[in-house]
Design an enzyme around this catalytic site. Sequence first.
Site, PDB file in Angstrom:
ATOM      1  N   HIS A  40       4.941   1.209   0.856  1.00  0.00           N
ATOM      2  CA  HIS A  40       5.957   1.338   1.988  1.00  0.00           C
ATOM      3  C   HIS A  40       6.054   0.594   2.918  1.00  0.00           C
ATOM      4  O   HIS A  40       4.801   0.192   2.967  1.00  0.00           O
ATOM      5  CB  HIS A  40       6.359   2.803   2.231  1.00  0.00           C
ATOM      6  CG  HIS A  40       4.584   3.676   2.967  1.00  0.00           C
ATOM      7  ND1 HIS A  40       3.755   3.887   1.947  1.00  0.00           N
ATOM      8  CD2 HIS A  40       4.419   3.885   4.496  1.00  0.00           C
ATOM      9  CE1 HIS A  40       3.304   4.417   2.490  1.00  0.00           C
ATOM     10  NE2 HIS A  40       2.673   4.164   3.805  1.00  0.00           N
ATOM     11  N   HIS A 125       3.613  -4.366   7.090  1.00  0.00           N
ATOM     12  CA  HIS A 125       2.474  -5.048   5.979  1.00  0.00           C
ATOM     13  C   HIS A 125       2.445  -3.816   4.876  1.00  0.00           C
ATOM     14  O   HIS A 125       3.270  -2.141   5.435  1.00  0.00           O
ATOM     15  CB  HIS A 125       0.938  -5.044   6.204  1.00  0.00           C
ATOM     16  CG  HIS A 125       0.235  -3.405   6.663  1.00  0.00           C
ATOM     17  ND1 HIS A 125       0.272  -3.341   7.668  1.00  0.00           N
ATOM     18  CD2 HIS A 125      -0.568  -2.389   6.369  1.00  0.00           C
ATOM     19  CE1 HIS A 125       0.394  -2.211   8.223  1.00  0.00           C
ATOM     20  NE2 HIS A 125      -0.535  -1.409   7.331  1.00  0.00           N
TER      21      HIS A 125
END
EC number: 3.1.4.58
Length: 184
Positions: A40, A125
């Site tokens: 995620h 990220h």
Amino acid sequence: MRAFIAIDVSESVRDALVRAQDYIGSKEAKIKFVERENFHITLKFLGEITEEQAEEIKKILEKIAKKYKKHEVNVRGIGVFPNPNYVRVIWAGVENDEIIKKIAKEIDDELAKLGFKKEGNFVAHITLGRVKFVKDKLGLAMKLKELANEDFGSFIVEAIELKKSTLTPKGPIYETLARFELSE
């Protein structure tokens, strides 16, 4: 409950990230890789929150989600935290992330009003793994360098999710508590 706010990634990107994990492997370093289903983009880590706080947060997220449109982002390249000399976290980068940055900043600002600590500089990220210890620094650096510009595909950012994280000996188990669709 332990919670965080995140953006989910597509199945095809998950597949590409697993291939990158396999390529990095465990020869050069002992790495605790993130499970495929747990990939995620974290917008904000909340830590321990109460049910009442969760309800407040849901209201804020619902309001924020409506302001932003669904959009495509590209997942490309490998980076590390804190720096290449001392690798603790290995992650995949997110390109075309201006909207994600705005969403993260707005979440940060709104939750600061509820007493949550402000994050400061946000880097979109997807964490691939946490490095426990490095056996071969140069070998690991070479592998990461080879993936520096690797394209892991793109996906549509469709929603913001409030997720619960339960820590177990096998690793964390994530559960989506609420999902707020971005506008069309």
